[in-house]
Design an enzyme around this catalytic site. Structure first.
Site, PDB file in Angstrom:
ATOM      1  N   LEU A  46       0.879  -1.166   0.000  1.00 14.83           N
ATOM      2  CA  LEU A  46       0.000   0.000   0.000  1.00 14.83           C
ATOM      3  C   LEU A  46       0.916   1.215   0.000  1.00 14.83           C
ATOM      4  CD1 LEU A  46      -3.052   0.664   0.186  1.00 14.83           C
ATOM      5  CD2 LEU A  46      -2.820   0.659   2.670  1.00 14.83           C
ATOM      6  N   ASP A  47       0.721   2.132  -0.947  1.00 11.90           N
ATOM      7  CA  ASP A  47       1.612   3.289  -1.081  1.00 11.90           C
ATOM      8  C   ASP A  47       1.734   4.067   0.224  1.00 11.90           C
ATOM      9  OD1 ASP A  47       2.019   2.702  -3.723  1.00 11.90           O
ATOM     10  OD2 ASP A  47       0.681   4.264  -4.511  1.00 11.90           O
ATOM     11  N   PRO A  48       2.896   4.711   0.473  1.00 11.95           N
ATOM     12  CA  PRO A  48       3.039   5.547   1.670  1.00 11.95           C
ATOM     13  C   PRO A  48       1.959   6.621   1.778  1.00 11.95           C
ATOM     14  CG  PRO A  48       5.193   5.141   0.717  1.00 11.95           C
ATOM     15  CD  PRO A  48       4.184   4.570  -0.256  1.00 11.95           C
TER      16      PRO A  48
END
Length: 297
Positions: A46-48
């Site tokens: 999951l992207d930052p």
């Protein structure tokens, strides 16, 4: 002298509510330390920039982490119209500015073309690889290469709120969908550009954000209480039918042998004596083939 961490065997699935600003691997390592888990993995990144549901696996559950990669995902996201960025989100550099002169009717009219099967070009700022190198590394060097469009499925695209130059959407989609690309394409359809300003994952397959816990909460309670947040390893396999074996057949299964089964052909989760043995697959001749097994304790 600094004492070394004492790792222990932990088996289970943790539904983590990841905060923004933290990479998936950093979140995994933080949770692993809180549980003192010897073995840990996640079921996809999951992207930052994004927050929300990040299923983490400990011990035996890591054997089934890939089985959730193909699951549908559900997100709630906020878009800002009038600004297009090179990354498709708020972390990127603005590459286009346009006036926003559409209303609610035009936005609602644009949404249907993005529902169902659509073709989507992956963004340059992605972990996809070309000649062994992630695309985002090329993008950071100012290099853009042609990417082939691929089909994804948008099961749900629902407008939650619209106000001036911003909207909130709920999106349920297939594996491989880039929400940043969807935002960029919607902005192009409305002739003004758009990018993500917030993204929250609320479901992965049957797993829901309502059942997740934050790192802060886990850190605030004693280690013994943290285990109450762990689901059994087969939480990752609930979409598959269950097959129950007798004791002898179960022993053969965990040792990698074919066993007979009258179950419907296809993948299944396999049990014996009320214990998960692993993942199997039944062929058309009634043979149950072990695919991934949990060894005897």
């Amino acid at each position: 002298m600094t004492s070394r961490k004492s790792w222990r065997r932990v088996d289970g699935v943790l539904l983590l509510d990841k905060p923004t600003g933290l990479s998936s691997n950093s979140a995994l390592q933080a949770a692993r330390r809180l549980f003192s888990a010897a073995k840990a993995g996640h079921t996809g990144t999951l992207d930052p920039l994004a927050s929300g549901l990040l299923p983490l696996c400990f011990g035996d559950a890591t054997k089934f982490s890939t089985d959730l990669l193909a699951a549908d995902k559900t997100y709630e996201t906020e878009l800002l119209f009038g600004l297009r960025t090179d990354t498709g989100d708020a972390d990127g550099t603005v590459v286009m500015r346009c006036p926003v002169d559409f209303g609610l009717a035009e936005l609602e009219a644009a949404l249907p073309r993005f529902r169902g099967p659509i073709r989507q070009v992956p963004p340059m700022y992605s972990a996809l690889k070309r000649d062994g190198k992630p695309l985002y590394e090329l993008a950071r060097q100012g290099i853009e290469i042609e990417r082939e469009a691929r089909e994804v499925i948008i099961h749900e695209l629902r407008l939650l709120d619209f106000s001036g130059d911003r909207c909130r959407l709920r999106i349920s989609c297939s594996k491989g969908t880039y929400i940043r690309s969807l935002a960029d394409d919607l902005g192009a359809a409305l002739a003004c550009g758009a990018h993500l300003t917030a993204l929250r994952r609320v479901a992965v397959g049957p797993l829901q954000i309502a059942d997740a816990v934050t790192l802060d909460h886990l850190a605030a309670i004693v280690e013994e209480d943290r285990t109450g947040w762990l689901l059994a390893p087969d939480a990752l396999l609930q979409s598959l039918p269950a097959v129950y074996l007798e004791e002898l057949a179960g022993r053969r299964f965990v040792h990698g042998n074919l066993v007979s089964s009258d179950a419907v052909p296809g993948r299944c989760r396999v049990y014996a004596e009320n214990r998960l043995l692993g993942l199997g697959e039944v062929d058309g001749q009634g043979n149950l083939q072990p695919r991934r097994v949990i060894g005897a304790r």
